[in-house]
Design a protein around this motif. Sequence first.
Motif, short mmCIF file in Angstrom:
data_model
loop_
_atom_site.label_atom_id
_atom_site.label_comp_id
_atom_site.label_asym_id
_atom_site.label_seq_id
_atom_site.Cartn_x
_atom_site.Cartn_y
_atom_site.Cartn_z
N ASP A 165 0.81 -1.21 0.02
CA ASP A 165 0.19 0.12 -0.12
C ASP A 165 0.84 1.14 -0.08
OD1 ASP A 165 -2.55 -0.86 -0.01
OD2 ASP A 165 -2.43 -1.98 1.92
N ARG A 166 1.79 1.35 -0.78
CA ARG A 166 2.77 2.46 -1.01
C ARG A 166 2.76 2.70 -2.44
NH1 ARG A 166 7.66 1.58 -2.69
NH2 ARG A 166 8.77 -0.19 -2.48
N PRO A 167 2.99 4.12 -2.78
CA PRO A 167 3.10 4.29 -4.37
C PRO A 167 4.65 3.96 -4.73
CG PRO A 167 2.47 6.28 -3.16
CD PRO A 167 2.82 5.11 -2.00
N LYS A 168 4.38 3.53 -6.26
CA LYS A 168 5.61 3.06 -6.78
C LYS A 168 6.03 3.94 -7.77
CE LYS A 168 5.30 -0.74 -4.26
NZ LYS A 168 3.82 -0.58 -3.73
N SER A 169 7.24 4.07 -8.01
CA SER A 169 7.80 4.77 -9.34
C SER A 169 8.10 4.01 -10.40
CB SER A 169 9.29 5.65 -8.93
OG SER A 169 10.33 4.58 -8.74
N ARG A 217 10.39 13.84 -14.21
CA ARG A 217 10.96 12.58 -14.41
C ARG A 217 10.94 11.61 -13.04
NH1 ARG A 217 14.96 11.70 -19.29
NH2 ARG A 217 14.06 9.77 -19.62
N ALA A 218 11.50 12.22 -12.07
CA ALA A 218 12.04 11.76 -10.91
C ALA A 218 10.59 11.73 -9.67
CB ALA A 218 13.05 11.94 -10.26
N GLY A 219 9.58 12.54 -10.06
CA GLY A 219 8.53 12.68 -8.99
C GLY A 219 7.57 11.99 -9.30
N VAL A 220 7.40 11.40 -10.26
CA VAL A 220 5.94 10.49 -10.64
C VAL A 220 6.12 9.21 -9.96
CG1 VAL A 220 4.78 9.67 -12.40
CG2 VAL A 220 5.81 11.64 -12.70
N THR A 221 4.83 8.98 -9.33
CA THR A 221 4.45 7.89 -8.83
C THR A 221 3.24 7.25 -9.12
OG1 THR A 221 3.81 8.59 -6.69
CG2 THR A 221 6.06 8.03 -6.70
N TYR A 222 3.11 5.86 -8.89
CA TYR A 222 1.68 5.35 -9.52
C TYR A 222 1.17 4.68 -8.09
CZ TYR A 222 3.40 6.23 -13.91
OH TYR A 222 3.98 7.01 -15.07
N GLU A 223 -0.33 4.82 -7.83
CA GLU A 223 -0.89 4.19 -6.85
C GLU A 223 -2.34 3.61 -7.38
OE1 GLU A 223 -2.09 6.82 -3.51
OE2 GLU A 223 -0.74 7.88 -4.48
N VAL A 224 -2.70 2.41 -6.53
CA VAL A 224 -4.12 2.03 -6.95
C VAL A 224 -5.23 2.96 -6.44
CG1 VAL A 224 -3.47 -0.43 -6.89
CG2 VAL A 224 -4.29 0.62 -4.95
N THR A 225 -6.24 3.20 -7.15
CA THR A 225 -7.65 3.97 -6.89
C THR A 225 -8.18 3.02 -5.83
OG1 THR A 225 -8.63 2.92 -8.55
CG2 THR A 225 -7.56 5.04 -9.06
#
Length: 183
Positions: A77-81, A117-125
């Motif tokens: 449950d943590r964002p991933k780059s 470039r380095a600040g983007v992460t993805y997480e589930v909705t």
Amino acid sequence: MTEKTSENQGADAPRGLNLRWHLAQTALEVDTTELEFALMRTFEGFGRWQSECLASVSDHRATGPENAMLHIIRMNDRPKSLRDLARMTNRDDVPNIQYSLRKLIAAGLVVRRGSGRAGVTYEVTAEGRRVCEDYGDVRRRLLIAAVENLPGFADRLAEAARTLNILTGIYEEVARVAATHRG
């Protein structure tokens, strides 16, 4: 069981079955080739399982790798780059990873946060979380129940995971050597 012979017969070959491969001249080569062939079939079966399991809990159709990406993004449950996702999946095909992420975002299962470039992460909705939970329930009812019904299989799975992790390292190393000495 037949004994291994120099005529390229694997240990588990039924009598009379020819296990000759153009890649194999010794019993070890036959066994290695048989394992690689089994890995290919397993990968494809695993991908079909992932797609069908996901389809049973969501209208979203995804390939096995896209489904895996969803669950890896959800992991802990943590964002991933993008870098995290590539490393965790042992992939270097960044454009394909990005394509999978766009599909997951379009389906409303994943959200992109940040910029640069380095600040983007993805997480589930919230929908992605629901799909992951429902997928886990179906997985427990079907896959885990099937594994539990095989005596001693849990131990074999643990050993297989250790073996595959070692093989991953071997394949990575010999791939580097092959790339280094390419003609």
